[in-house]
Design an enzyme around this catalytic site. Sequence first.
Site, PDB file in Angstrom:
ATOM      1  N   ASP A 151       3.365  13.273  15.362  1.00  0.00           N
ATOM      2  CA  ASP A 151       3.580  13.221  13.919  1.00  0.00           C
ATOM      3  C   ASP A 151       2.281  13.454  13.161  1.00  0.00           C
ATOM      4  O   ASP A 151       1.934  12.708  12.259  1.00  0.00           O
ATOM      5  CB  ASP A 151       4.219  11.884  13.537  1.00  0.00           C
ATOM      6  CG  ASP A 151       5.029  11.983  12.257  1.00  0.00           C
ATOM      7  OD1 ASP A 151       5.264  13.119  11.787  1.00  0.00           O
ATOM      8  OD2 ASP A 151       5.413  10.941  11.709  1.00  0.00           O
ATOM      9  N   LEU A 183       0.834  -1.200   0.000  1.00  0.00           N
ATOM     10  CA  LEU A 183       0.000   0.000   0.000  1.00  0.00           C
ATOM     11  C   LEU A 183       0.868   1.249   0.000  1.00  0.00           C
ATOM     12  O   LEU A 183       0.468   2.294  -0.464  1.00  0.00           O
ATOM     13  CB  LEU A 183      -0.888   0.032   1.249  1.00  0.00           C
ATOM     14  CG  LEU A 183      -2.035  -0.953   1.313  1.00  0.00           C
ATOM     15  CD1 LEU A 183      -2.650  -0.938   2.700  1.00  0.00           C
ATOM     16  CD2 LEU A 183      -3.083  -0.608   0.274  1.00  0.00           C
TER      17      LEU A 183
END
Length: 643
Positions: free
Chosen positions: A478, A355
């Site tokens: 993040d 992916l």
Amino acid sequence: ITRLYFFVGFLSLFLSVHSQHERFVYTKFRRSEGIGADADGSSLSLNAVVEIHGTGLLQLTKETSRLIGHAFYRTPLQFKDTVDGAVHSFSTTFAFAIVPDYPQLGGHGFAFVIAPSIELAGALPSQYLGLLNASNVGNFTNHIFAVEFDTVQDFEFGDINDNHIGIDINNLVSNASVSAAYYSDDGKMNELNLKSGQNIQAWVDYDGFGKVLNVTVSPCSSKPPRPVLSFPLDLSPILHDQMFVGFSASTGLLASSHYLLGWSFAMNGVAPSLNLTDVPSFPSQHKKKNTTFIIIAAVGAVLLLIAAIAAASFLFYRFKNADVIEPWELECGPHRLSYKELKHATKGFRDRELLGFGGFGKVYKGTLPGSGSEVAVKRISNESRQGIREFVAEIASIGRLRHRNLVQLQGWCRRRADLLLVYDYMPNGSLDKFLFSDESGPPRPLLSWAQRFRILRGVASALLYLHEEWEHVVIHRDVKASNVLLDGEFNGRLGDFGLAKIYEHGADPSTTRVAGTLGYLAPELTRTGKATTGSDVFSFGALALGVVCGRRPVESKAAPEEMILVDWVWEQWNAGRWAEVVDPSLGGDYEREEVEVIVKVGLMCSHLEPAVRPTMRDVVRYLDGGDAAEVPDVPSPPADYEG
Ligand SMILES: *[C@@H]1O[C@H](CO)[C@@H](O)[C@H](O)[C@H]1NC(C)=O
Ligand SMILES: *[C@@H]1O[C@H](CO)[C@@H](O)[C@H](O)[C@H]1NC(C)=O
Ligand SMILES: *[C@@H]1O[C@H](CO)[C@@H](O)[C@H](O)[C@H]1NC(C)=O
Ligand SMILES: *[C@@H]1O[C@H](CO)[C@@H](O)[C@H](O)[C@H]1NC(C)=O
Ligand SMILES: *[C@@H]1O[C@H](CO)[C@@H](O)[C@H](O)[C@H]1NC(C)=O
């Protein structure tokens, strides 16, 4: 042999003199001591998990997940002087052994406890050690005193490592803790591995006059010359007049067997000594050599050698091929995922199932055999054992996070140096694909304004959950467009949470990680290196502006005055050219009021000064309100990257 054990089982000795001088010794635990609440002669109160073996061994927990074992001396002890209320001196010693399911990974530990009741109602297993729970931890009404022997490093309680002794007062955050060790006669300090499976003896001595508590441990029965932990402590506000003494042990997603081999206690005196050679022999312990054994050993040596070679090759085979850590059970129920299953699910980690490349490894699409549910499997290679341990502690927390705007972690698996994390599959991929175009790449698919607004609201509520609504503060560290994933209905879901912290160390410093996410990094982070909720808010601001403008926070190819998105937006905004900032690919199809809210929130969150930034609770309130007049004006220019 049965008869012999039966005979030695009665060696157990129990003395009760006077409550001010209460003393007792268990060198073997007898089954009758723990049976039934009112059984005659039962001096210990055990909960259902605890087992007393015929050999005299008391087993607090087995190697089963999420257990609590409690063993208390049934009679309450008078801890305070009936006249002046001063806390008596006391001393206790006990021998124990901790045998973890997986050699390097404990689960979780045990504690010597002084408590107002033998029930400890509502206590939780895992990091709570069966003592407290999330709502009463740290509350001074608990009146719990414990000396913990902890084999897991829990970050939420600030544990120093995964092999420590701590003094806990109404809390699992220890008031004092040390790495397990003992002093030898020459004054040298030696490390001691609590979860080695070997017999260990511990002494807890309290001096009621000097108000000092000492803890000493040793791998043999002679008491080391100095305690490993000596802590000035007045127990009088913590203890009631009468208290119960005993032990509590717990297991979590990882489990250990916690054994108690002997225990003695004395109020106003020295605890009768235990002799580790007297305590019950214990399954995995090496037998003491004697002459008979030497002869037998000589005869059996050849056979042993053959067996050893066979065992070694078997272990080597297992080590090479088996999952090192079994997948564990999450709260929603046992979710067993073996390496084989995951390999099958991803068709052998085929490139066609790839992916993308996540922060620290490749992400594959998979279909779980059985349920047929689609998952994303992230494969991380990590060689460092320390990393693995931190990872395990971290995952134990993160696996329990539940929010509709977080990508749910389903489970994990480790095989050799590979870690596999299994997440919900997000069919629409990551947000960055929809926002930022690459000149060379295919034209990006479009998101409507309504979808964009909803995604930001979702991400904001997920961050609010992490910062304020979960039992502990989680700093994502993040937040960026590529970590916002879109589910089937284009809801924004924050992914990769928490892992950044662990893997920063392992990340290749030559990657462009810092440069690539420069626009998302709060300026104070580079100065202090400390991630806070405020630095997450900053990242959210960069994300919000990116969603409005359809541009990266730092666009290196843009004209110099347009390079830093936040500066450029601020300028346009101040000059009243706010319509300029909206992503032109929306073709003017957007809610002006909502755009205004997002731009103002984005600028506020991007402020250089952390104190000026709103909290996520404020952000959620502004977004839910949808009224730009409600959002305060941004006081001064936001971040300045040139400085
Ligand atoms: C935590 O423990 C207390 C008792 O010490 C209990 O009253 C309370 O219900 C428990 N809370 C939870 C959430 O289990
Ligand atoms: C501590 O516990 C008491 C009684 O259970 C409760 O009334 C009080 O609000 C708690 N304090 C805190 C800070 O949680
Ligand atoms: C133990 O730690 C708590 C919280 O840090 C603190 O409030 C308490 O005073 C400490 N107790 C002692 C005896 O040091
Ligand atoms: C505790 O340890 C200190 C330092 O070794 C020692 O001086 C003191 O006598 C000890 N107290 C008790 C009660 O063992
Ligand atoms: C423990 O017992 C063994 C034999 O039963 C004896 O030789 C040894 O000296 C004892 N150790 C202590 C510290 O009492």
